[in-house]
Design an enzyme around this catalytic site. Structure first.
Site, PDB file in Angstrom:
ATOM      1  N   GLU A 297      22.285   8.900  17.041  1.00 58.29           N
ATOM      2  CA  GLU A 297      23.355   8.951  16.031  1.00 58.29           C
ATOM      3  C   GLU A 297      24.555   8.081  16.419  1.00 58.29           C
ATOM      4  O   GLU A 297      25.710   8.466  16.266  1.00 58.29           O
ATOM      5  CB  GLU A 297      23.790  10.401  15.803  1.00 58.29           C
ATOM      6  N   ASP A 376      16.295  19.227  12.840  1.00 60.25           N
ATOM      7  CA  ASP A 376      17.687  19.556  13.191  1.00 60.25           C
ATOM      8  C   ASP A 376      18.099  20.935  12.694  1.00 60.25           C
ATOM      9  O   ASP A 376      18.796  21.052  11.684  1.00 60.25           O
ATOM     10  CB  ASP A 376      18.616  18.487  12.606  1.00 60.25           C
ATOM     11  N   GLU A 404      25.136  25.979  11.286  1.00 61.84           N
ATOM     12  CA  GLU A 404      25.461  24.681  10.697  1.00 61.84           C
ATOM     13  C   GLU A 404      24.782  24.459   9.349  1.00 61.84           C
ATOM     14  O   GLU A 404      25.424  24.128   8.365  1.00 61.84           O
ATOM     15  CB  GLU A 404      25.075  23.566  11.667  1.00 61.84           C
TER      16      GLU A 404
END
EC number: 3.2.1.139
Length: 836
Positions: A297, A376, A404
């Site tokens: 990332e 993820d 998240e």
């Protein structure tokens, strides 16, 4: 006397109001405490050094006994007074009392607890183990478990860490409970009181390490002032046996140290890291080690110089090894600019592709930290194939307590059952039993170290995670990291008793809500293995299935007008199924043997594909989203049944969030169903999707000072359209005649609550005010907010039991504030028992 008794009872009731800061360490009086076999007369802590976890254990025992039994015990050194609670290490116990045969069964951090004789004996293999034993004893007492016991308890794995994604400015990436307790304005905090309190919580669930800063690390953490601060933090946590660790920015030698390179094979870079590491260990002699995110990332890493990931990890391993430190090297390495037009490309393959040829090339103090699934932290993923790929490398599983992708502590999702499925999954390496839990412990492949890491992200909020019920996940993580064989519901039961007490209705209700919560969230957020259909490009909170595709992030659904899902087969697709052992790959390769809950993870199918249930894939989508949202509605009524059985402060706090979840689950339901209906043009067999007979669309009302607004994504508004005020200073009014039959209704308003303003609203019927409210959820919920009208900002408020007559004039007045133009989607008139 009666008056005095009533006054004292009222005073006690008021005193029981709680803000959640004590979590599961309340040490409240327990029922039938007099049934305890005997009350020890003293505590003997076999270490008087205040930084020692044994000293802490003595203090904790004193505090706990006083809270549970109302009895103040003195703390002594070695003594023969009986009965007593004796706590210490094996060595200290032998020195004071002679032989201790049970020591042979103790492993590092393990403890022995016995209440069989006159004394309560708590002996740890080390000082941390002694503290764990003390907490375990107090947990038993606090749950009124007074039976006589004698047992050894050892950890399943040596590494039991938590990760904080805290930034130097005090913000927390993916944190939903206020600012950092570790950093403020670019520096380590001076006041470490809250840090010590957090360490105490972690020690009580046997967590032994914490990485305090974001994996997207800021190089300024390595400044002299901040390294001094690290020493201060470590000092605060040391009495609880929690070792400090930090995340590193791979490019630090260049961006912070002034070198021309950060090449891990450059001797100058190697020396720079050795020097920095020595400086840190001078301040923190017992530092746990480093956590490194590299070449993922946009983060720098060894691949910049055509070095391997092992080259990078081993550079840090060499620096930490003389100090006994560990390097946790994240396997979350992938290209976030993948070409979607190539159907062979697959982000899920990245971890194995990057690491498979490096097996056995990592130093022994390196642990590869693997996210539980290949993407993820999604609502459902298969276990990462990397667990069975790395046979000669230490590994740890990375879980996520902070929700998240799973509602950000605004939706109740008890995560232990999800983790349990992954930990118990058999990877069948070499056709031998190879459960994930036994791989990460080091047992299956005979590795020296391994274990657990979880992203937690507590903040300054009194509840630690922003939600009382979300704390069940932190508690469960610690318990399951120590013993993955623990059952999810039993762990939950212990947490409820310790947090809310012994009322049977409270126990049954929270258990039922929690155990239904993950399936419910999966149903309305993304089922059949399609991932969590949230907005991956923005807040990761509300619905936006289109955001998954059309970008390089690789969380693709490949949905079109005919079909959906990733083909990850070896025969026709990306080959991801082939990364598993042959026995597992055979199951996933075949559409007929792939479990339905992973169908769209491994297979690209037509919407009309029949599932094992007999339903088509698209009808399952429709039904599941309605079922999940319907379950979320029941949570409100279930929680309301506990009024008066839980202190008012926590009752109201949870009720607010459950009410919010009930409303937001409808946003999810309608948004996802509408999106796939529009895409597939296949109607819902039950004729629910797009059919909302109880609603008055705001855009169809008579508007003054309001105008229509096309919402984007379109499916996050009923009828694709909302209304907003014509300017940020214009008061808007929307009116309509009620066409529903006269009766009693729950009146719900769906609106949008943006950050950057706090609009005010008033709802009335025939000029009779029904309700007033302010768009201030950004101050109350803690989720990642939005500046747009979308699935993140969409919300609902409901006014119950409103008397309505057909023909009444419905009016809603919106007063904008800041950037928030008092946006409204629709108003629903709901008969009793109807959830829209």
């Amino acid at each position: 006397m009666i008056f005095v008794y009533l006054f004292l009872s009222l005073l006690a009731a008021v005193a029981t109001a709680e803000d959640g800061s004590r979590a599961w360490l309340r040490y409240a009086p327990v029922p039938q405490a007099d049934n305890y076999r005997s009350h020890p007369s003293s505590i003997i802590a076999l270490n008087s050094t205040k930084s020692s976890p044994v000293y802490t254990a003595g203090q904790e025992l004193q505090h706990g006994i006083k809270g549970i039994f109302g009895k103040q015990l003195g703390i002594n050194g070695t003594s023969n007074s009986r009965p007593a609670i004796i706590v210490g290490t094996v060595d200290a116990y032998r020195k004071a009392y002679g032989n201790f045969d049970e020591a042979d069964g103790l492993e590092e951090d393990g403890f022995f607890l016995s209440t069989e004789g006159d004394n309560v004996v708590i002996v740890g293999q080390n000082e941390r183990g002694a503290l764990y034993g003390a907490f375990d004893y107090l947990s038993r007492l606090a749950q009124a478990k007074f039976s006589t016991v004698s047992y050894v308890s050892n950890p399943h794995a040596p590494i039991r860490w938590v990760n904080q994604w805290d930034n130097m400015d005090g913000s927390i990436e993916r944190g939903y409970a206020g600012p950092s307790i570790f950093f403020q304005n670019g520096f380590v905090v001076t006041n470490t009181t809250r840090v010590a309190e957090y360490a105490r919580l972690l020690a009580s669930i046997r967590i032994n390490g914490i990485v305090i800063n974001n994996v997207n690390a800021n190089v300024t953490l390595l400044s002299s002032r901040n390294m001094d601060g690290l020493g201060r933090l470590a000092d605060a946590m040391r009495p609880y046996g929690v070792q400090l660790g930090i995340s590193l920015n791979f490019a630090s030698p260049q961006t912070f140290g002034g070198l021309s390179t950060f090449d891990p094979l450059d001797p100058a870079v190697d020396a720079w890291w050795a020097n920095i590491t020595d400086q840190i260990y001078t301040r923190v002699p017992d530092m746990a080690g480093y956590l490194v995110k590299a070449n993922s990332e946009g983060q720098p890493g060894p691949l910049t110089y055509n070095r391997t990931l092992a080259d990078g990890a081993n550079m840090f391993a060499r620096a930490t090894k003389p100090h006994g430190g560990i390097v946790m090297f994240r396997a979350f390495v992938y290209d976030n600019h993948i070409n979607e037009t190539n159907w062979k490309n697959d982000r899920a393959n990245a971890a194995v592709d990057f690491f498979k040829d490096l097996d056995g090339k990592f130093d022994d103090n390196v642990v590869v930290q693997i996210k539980y699934g290949p993407i993820d932290f999604q609502v459902r993923e298969p276990a990462s194939p990397l667990f069975s790929t790395l046979r000669k490398t230490n590994t740890a599983i990375e879980l996520q307590v902070t929700q998240e992708y799973l509602g950000q502590q605004c939706h109740l999702v008890y995560l232990a059952p999800l983790w349990k499925e992954i930990l118990e999954f058999d990877m069948k390496a070499d056709d031998r039993p190879s459960k994930v839990k036994d791989i990460i412990s080091g047992e299956r492949f005979s590795r020296p170290i391994g274990g657990f890491a979880a992203v937690v992200n507590v903040g300054t909020n009194a509840t630690w995670l922003g939600s009382h019920l979300a704390m069940s996940n932190l508690y469960a993580y610690g318990i399951m990291a120590w013993d993955p064989a623990a059952q999810s519901e039993e762990v939950l039961g212990s947490w409820i008793r310790l947090t809310f007490g012994f009322n049977r209705d409270v126990m049954d209700t929270i258990t039922d809500m929690s155990m239904k919560s993950w399936p419910a969230y999966e149903n309305y957020s993304g089922n059949l293995g399609i991932q969590t259909l949230t907005d991956i490009l923005y807040t990761h909170f509300g619905p936006n299935p289109a955001s998954q595709d059309g970008n390089g992030w690789g969380q693709w659904t490949r949905a079109d007008s005919f079909s959906i899902g990733m083909d990850r087969t070896v025969k026709n697709g990306t080959g991801n199924a082939g990364q598993y052992s042959p026995a597992v790959a055979q199951v996933y390769e075949n559409i007929n043997t792939t479990p339905d809950n992973l169908l769209l993870w491994f297979h690209h199918v037509n919407y009309t594909q029949r599932l094992k249930s007999g339903k088509t894939a698209i009808q399952h989508f429709y039904d599941a989203h309605y079922e999940g949202a319907a379950t979320a509605q029941t949570f409100v009524k279930q929680w309301e049944s506990l009024q008066g059985k839980i202190d008012a402060e926590r009752y109201e706090h949870v009720l607010f969030r459950q009410t919010y979840q009930a409303g937001h689950s409808l946003v999810w339901r309608d948004s996802i169903n509408q999106f796939y209906y529009n895409l597939s043009q296949i109607p819902d067999e039950a004729k629910r999707v797009g059919n909302h007979p109880y609603r008055i669309e705001a855009e169809k009302m008579a508007l003054s000072g309001y105008r229509t607004y096309a919402v984007n994504p379109f499916h996050t508004a009923s009828g694709y359209t909302a209304i907003v005020t014509t300017s940020n200073s214009t008061v808007g009014t929307a009116t309509a005649n009620v066409t529903f039959a006269s009766g009693t209704y729950d009146v719900a308003v769906n609106y949008y609550d943006l950050i950057g303003g706090k609009a005010r609203y008033e709802l009335s019927l025939n000029n009779r005010t029904i309700g007033q409210w302010t768009g201030d959820l950004e101050d109350k919920l803690g989720h990642a907010p939005s500046i747009y009208l979308d699935g993140h900002s969409a919300t609902r408020i409901t006014f119950r039991g409103v008397e309505v007559n057909k023909g009444d004039i419905l009016k809603i007045v919106g007063k904008p504030d800041g950037i928030e133009p008092a946006p409204i989607d629709y108003i629903s008139f709901l008969p009793p028992g109807v959830a829209d």
